[in-house]
Design an enzyme around this catalytic site. Structure first.
Site, mmCIF file in Angstrom:
data_model
loop_
_atom_site.group_PDB
_atom_site.id
_atom_site.type_symbol
_atom_site.label_atom_id
_atom_site.label_comp_id
_atom_site.label_asym_id
_atom_site.label_seq_id
_atom_site.Cartn_x
_atom_site.Cartn_y
_atom_site.Cartn_z
ATOM 1 N N GLY A 8 -11.772 -7.326 -7.198
ATOM 2 C CA GLY A 8 -10.758 -7.268 -8.252
ATOM 3 C C GLY A 8 -11.344 -7.648 -9.589
ATOM 4 O O GLY A 8 -10.709 -8.323 -10.400
ATOM 5 N N ALA A 9 -12.584 -7.181 -9.836
ATOM 6 C CA ALA A 9 -13.353 -7.671 -10.980
ATOM 7 C C ALA A 9 -13.328 -6.767 -12.193
ATOM 8 O O ALA A 9 -14.065 -6.990 -13.153
ATOM 9 C CB ALA A 9 -14.802 -7.918 -10.558
ATOM 10 N N SER A 137 -2.691 -18.565 -4.872
ATOM 11 C CA SER A 137 -1.629 -18.555 -5.892
ATOM 12 C C SER A 137 -0.827 -19.837 -5.814
ATOM 13 O O SER A 137 -0.558 -20.344 -4.719
ATOM 14 C CB SER A 137 -0.699 -17.357 -5.669
ATOM 15 N N TYR A 150 4.785 -12.072 -1.154
ATOM 16 C CA TYR A 150 3.562 -12.424 -1.877
ATOM 17 C C TYR A 150 3.163 -13.871 -1.598
ATOM 18 O O TYR A 150 2.009 -14.161 -1.266
ATOM 19 C CB TYR A 150 3.780 -12.213 -3.375
ATOM 20 N N ALA A 152 3.931 -15.725 0.900
ATOM 21 C CA ALA A 152 3.507 -15.876 2.293
ATOM 22 C C ALA A 152 2.080 -15.362 2.495
ATOM 23 O O ALA A 152 1.281 -15.982 3.200
ATOM 24 C CB ALA A 152 4.473 -15.133 3.217
ATOM 25 N N LYS A 154 -0.314 -15.226 0.299
ATOM 26 C CA LYS A 154 -1.263 -16.140 -0.332
ATOM 27 C C LYS A 154 -1.303 -17.492 0.390
ATOM 28 O O LYS A 154 -2.330 -18.176 0.401
ATOM 29 C CB LYS A 154 -0.889 -16.337 -1.800
#
Length: 247
Positions: A8-9, A137, A150, A152, A154
């Site tokens: 994800g860079a 997160s 989301y 859950a 993370k």
């Protein structure tokens, strides 16, 4: 020279982590779905004197990940640092969630982290040294009412971090996670303020240090966790959130 893979860079936190690691003398694999944007990041790194290569893969597809990891090895050698940053997020009330919504969230955020980590692990074990840094997160710590799926996914990443730290510690590999809080990016943008039921000014007033985060805040912590200085730290949740969540 050590070699790192950052997922994800192409932008945001992932780009900041890739840039910071490169600044510290690490060769970086810049991985994202958008190869063109990855190439732009690589150009910025090289312009600053660093070394990097652009990679593309869906992190939930093992074949694609394996190909990208192989390309990175061919360029810079064994991979001993991985930053699992790639992920997705959205806002959906719980009663409106579909099976597909749930599955896609876990497919990327949780299974993707599992696949990427597993595909680079052999290099770390062979080296007797490794750094696995998972970007989770703060929503996994506090909950988020329209992000049950989301949060859950993370939360599972945090649990994965704890278990992997125990499994991999004997091999000289540390595993930690950073749960960002209120970092200005696509999700935490003015355009999404209605989802938070407050303005950015109101949100900022809730943060003890008096500001929202920036990607470099996460990158700074990431660089430290990737260094020798953090060798006695593993299985930890390093909150970078301006005091929004305390432990």
């Amino acid at each position: 020279m050590k070699t790192a893979l950052v997922t994800g860079a192409a932008a945001g936190i992932g780009k900041a982590c890739a840039m910071r690691l490169a600044k510290n003398g690490v060769a970086v694999g810049v991985l994202d779905l958008n190869l063109e944007e990855c190439q732009t990041v690589v150009q910025e790194i090289e312009a600053s004197g660093g070394k990097a290569v652009a990679l593309t893969a869906n992190i939930a597809d093992r074949t694609e990940v394996r190909h990208a990891v192989g390309k990175l090895r061919d360029h810079f050698g064994p991979i001993t640092i991985v930053v699992n940053n790639a992920g997705i997020a959205n806002f959906i009330p719980f009663e409106d969630l579909t099976d597909k919504d749930w599955d896609i969230m876990f497919e990327i955020n949780t299974k993707g982290t599992f696949i990427v980590t597993q595909e680079v692990l052999q290099d770390m074990k062979a080296a007797g040294w490794g750094r696995i840094i998972n970007i989770s997160s703060s929503s996994a710590q506090t909950g988020s009412k329209e992000q049950v799926h989301y949060s859950a996914s993370k939360g599972a990443v945090i649990a994965m971090t704890k278990s992997l730290s125990q499994a991999l510690g004997p091999y000289g590999i540390t595993v930690n996670n950073i749960p960002p809080g209120a970092v200005m990016n696509t999700i935490m943008s003015e355009a999404n303020k209605d989802r938070f039921r407050m303005s950015m000014d109101q949100l900022t007033k809730m943060i003890p240090v008096g500001r929202t985060g920036v990607a470099d805040d996460i990158a700074n912590a990431c660089a430290w966790l990737a260094s020798e200085e953090s060798s006695y730290i593993t299985g930890q949740t390093i909150g970078v959130n301006g005091g929004r969540v305390v432990s």
